[in-house]
Scaffold this motif. Sequence first.
Motif, PDB file in Angstrom:
ATOM      1  N   MET A  10       0.833  -1.209   0.000  1.00 47.41           N
ATOM      2  CA  MET A  10       0.000   0.000   0.000  1.00 47.41           C
ATOM      3  C   MET A  10       0.866   1.257   0.000  1.00 47.41           C
ATOM      4  O   MET A  10       0.593   2.227  -0.724  1.00 47.41           O
ATOM      5  CB  MET A  10      -0.913  -0.015   1.230  1.00 47.41           C
ATOM      6  CG  MET A  10      -1.869   1.178   1.300  1.00 47.41           C
ATOM      7  SD  MET A  10      -2.897   1.140   2.781  1.00 47.41           S
ATOM      8  CE  MET A  10      -3.829  -0.374   2.454  1.00 47.41           C
ATOM      9  N   ARG A  11       1.937   1.264   0.838  1.00 48.97           N
ATOM     10  CA  ARG A  11       2.820   2.416   0.868  1.00 48.97           C
ATOM     11  C   ARG A  11       3.489   2.639  -0.476  1.00 48.97           C
ATOM     12  O   ARG A  11       3.644   3.772  -0.945  1.00 48.97           O
ATOM     13  CB  ARG A  11       3.885   2.233   1.959  1.00 48.97           C
ATOM     14  CG  ARG A  11       3.351   2.421   3.383  1.00 48.97           C
ATOM     15  CD  ARG A  11       4.505   2.546   4.377  1.00 48.97           C
ATOM     16  NE  ARG A  11       5.319   1.325   4.389  1.00 48.97           N
ATOM     17  CZ  ARG A  11       5.115   0.325   5.234  1.00 48.97           C
ATOM     18  NH1 ARG A  11       4.120   0.376   6.105  1.00 48.97           N
ATOM     19  NH2 ARG A  11       5.893  -0.748   5.203  1.00 48.97           N
ATOM     20  N   LYS A  12       3.900   1.541  -1.126  1.00 51.27           N
ATOM     21  CA  LYS A  12       4.549   1.668  -2.430  1.00 51.27           C
ATOM     22  C   LYS A  12       3.572   2.210  -3.456  1.00 51.27           C
ATOM     23  O   LYS A  12       3.924   3.061  -4.288  1.00 51.27           O
ATOM     24  CB  LYS A  12       5.096   0.301  -2.869  1.00 51.27           C
ATOM     25  CG  LYS A  12       5.894   0.353  -4.161  1.00 51.27           C
ATOM     26  CD  LYS A  12       6.492  -1.006  -4.475  1.00 51.27           C
ATOM     27  CE  LYS A  12       7.311  -0.957  -5.777  1.00 51.27           C
ATOM     28  NZ  LYS A  12       7.905  -2.268  -6.106  1.00 51.27           N
ATOM     29  N   THR A  13       2.324   1.747  -3.408  1.00 50.63           N
ATOM     30  CA  THR A  13       1.318   2.233  -4.362  1.00 50.63           C
ATOM     31  C   THR A  13       1.049   3.721  -4.151  1.00 50.63           C
ATOM     32  O   THR A  13       0.983   4.506  -5.103  1.00 50.63           O
ATOM     33  CB  THR A  13       0.017   1.442  -4.203  1.00 50.63           C
ATOM     34  OG1 THR A  13       0.285   0.044  -4.417  1.00 50.63           O
ATOM     35  CG2 THR A  13      -1.022   1.903  -5.216  1.00 50.63           C
ATOM     36  N   LEU A  14       0.901   4.137  -2.887  1.00 52.98           N
ATOM     37  CA  LEU A  14       0.682   5.547  -2.608  1.00 52.98           C
ATOM     38  C   LEU A  14       1.854   6.404  -3.046  1.00 52.98           C
ATOM     39  O   LEU A  14       1.688   7.522  -3.545  1.00 52.98           O
ATOM     40  CB  LEU A  14       0.411   5.747  -1.115  1.00 52.98           C
ATOM     41  CG  LEU A  14      -0.894   5.141  -0.575  1.00 52.98           C
ATOM     42  CD1 LEU A  14      -0.964   5.300   0.943  1.00 52.98           C
ATOM     43  CD2 LEU A  14      -2.099   5.795  -1.237  1.00 52.98           C
ATOM     44  N   SER A  15       3.072   5.876  -2.855  1.00 55.70           N
ATOM     45  CA  SER A  15       4.255   6.614  -3.298  1.00 55.70           C
ATOM     46  C   SER A  15       4.278   6.774  -4.812  1.00 55.70           C
ATOM     47  O   SER A  15       4.631   7.844  -5.330  1.00 55.70           O
ATOM     48  CB  SER A  15       5.514   5.905  -2.816  1.00 55.70           C
ATOM     49  OG  SER A  15       6.670   6.564  -3.281  1.00 55.70           O
ATOM     50  N   SER A  33      11.742   1.876   0.717  1.00 57.87           N
ATOM     51  CA  SER A  33      11.251   1.183   1.908  1.00 57.87           C
ATOM     52  C   SER A  33      11.513   2.052   3.137  1.00 57.87           C
ATOM     53  O   SER A  33      12.613   2.599   3.289  1.00 57.87           O
ATOM     54  CB  SER A  33      11.947  -0.168   2.072  1.00 57.87           C
ATOM     55  OG  SER A  33      11.568  -0.792   3.292  1.00 57.87           O
ATOM     56  N   THR A  34      10.509   2.145   3.972  1.00 56.99           N
ATOM     57  CA  THR A  34      10.658   2.875   5.228  1.00 56.99           C
ATOM     58  C   THR A  34      10.615   1.944   6.438  1.00 56.99           C
ATOM     59  O   THR A  34      10.417   2.391   7.562  1.00 56.99           O
ATOM     60  CB  THR A  34       9.527   3.927   5.354  1.00 56.99           C
ATOM     61  OG1 THR A  34       8.260   3.260   5.272  1.00 56.99           O
ATOM     62  CG2 THR A  34       9.634   4.975   4.264  1.00 56.99           C
ATOM     63  N   ALA A  35      10.804   0.661   6.198  1.00 58.80           N
ATOM     64  CA  ALA A  35      10.788  -0.304   7.286  1.00 58.80           C
ATOM     65  C   ALA A  35      11.998  -0.099   8.188  1.00 58.80           C
ATOM     66  O   ALA A  35      13.069   0.325   7.731  1.00 58.80           O
ATOM     67  CB  ALA A  35      10.779  -1.726   6.729  1.00 58.80           C
ATOM     68  N   LYS A  68      13.792  10.041  -0.839  1.00 62.63           N
ATOM     69  CA  LYS A  68      12.561   9.260  -0.745  1.00 62.63           C
ATOM     70  C   LYS A  68      12.894   7.791  -0.979  1.00 62.63           C
ATOM     71  O   LYS A  68      12.892   7.305  -2.114  1.00 62.63           O
ATOM     72  CB  LYS A  68      11.541   9.741  -1.774  1.00 62.63           C
ATOM     73  CG  LYS A  68      11.058  11.159  -1.536  1.00 62.63           C
ATOM     74  CD  LYS A  68      10.015  11.566  -2.558  1.00 62.63           C
ATOM     75  CE  LYS A  68       9.495  12.965  -2.288  1.00 62.63           C
ATOM     76  NZ  LYS A  68       8.472  13.390  -3.279  1.00 62.63           N
ATOM     77  N   THR A 113      15.600   4.003  11.936  1.00 63.70           N
ATOM     78  CA  THR A 113      15.180   4.513  10.632  1.00 63.70           C
ATOM     79  C   THR A 113      16.385   4.652   9.715  1.00 63.70           C
ATOM     80  O   THR A 113      17.543   4.508  10.142  1.00 63.70           O
ATOM     81  CB  THR A 113      14.487   5.868  10.788  1.00 63.70           C
ATOM     82  OG1 THR A 113      15.429   6.821  11.313  1.00 63.70           O
ATOM     83  CG2 THR A 113      13.306   5.770  11.738  1.00 63.70           C
TER      84      THR A 113
END
Length: 277
Positions: free
Chosen positions: A1-6, A39-41, A36, A85
């Motif tokens: 979902m995060r990748k799609t929103l990005s 991945s922000t995991a 940007k 992070t």
Amino acid sequence: MRKTLSMIAEQNKQTDAQANPEENESAYASAPPELKPLSTAPINLRASDDAKVIFNLIGKFAGIGVIFDTDFAPRRIAVDFNNVTLEQALALASIQSKAFWKPVTENTIFVIQDTAQKHRDYDETVVKTFYLSNITQPQDLTDIANGLRQVAEIKKIQQLNSQNAIIVRDTPDKIAIAEKLINDIDKARPEVVIQVEVLSASTERLRDLGVNPGQSASLAFNPPTTTTNNNSTTTPNTSLPLKGFHFSTADYSVTLPGATANSFDGHGDENYSESGD
């Protein structure tokens, strides 16, 4: 979902850039690119290796590319990241390897050796003009410029005495410090306000109202008189008979003093002035 929103946000950004190319160019010219990662995991890594290897591992976790300066010296470091992070991992690795990094594109960073010369070569610089509103003489502007040089260590400063302005060129961090210092210094000078009132009264104004009674009274005694019928003469009798003595209002007279009623109001000059400084 995060990748799609990005991806959707990136597509919208490209559409806006195509519709307004001038605004897009000015945005890139005013600030460095924003990193940007794909991945922000959180990053979990425990390793001991060359600094370049550690930076590349961090880049793989976040999906970003890493390039190095040609003068970057190899240095073995040991890291132990636990749910950190991307920015925290890069900061920790930079401290151990005595390096600093900067984004080149939205998914690529440039790692550089942490030296004064490298900072002068690669640090992003911005130019900002500060207009001061409480400058009364050119010396005030000079004092503020000298303070920025000594406190914030800003070397590229230009004074504009005709505009009461200071032009500063340095890194965004130092520009922020300069802005804070100028906002704290550019204050109105303290003033003391003295209110003076001058009053002038004239003694020529007289007022006399009321009644001024007399101060003394007189009492006169009227003795009885003796009358002779033959000669029709009347003589006063200065004696008082003891037999059948009586005393009435006909035997005396009282003279009361006069009273004066005053009703005078004389107007003279009156002066009143007030001034403040």
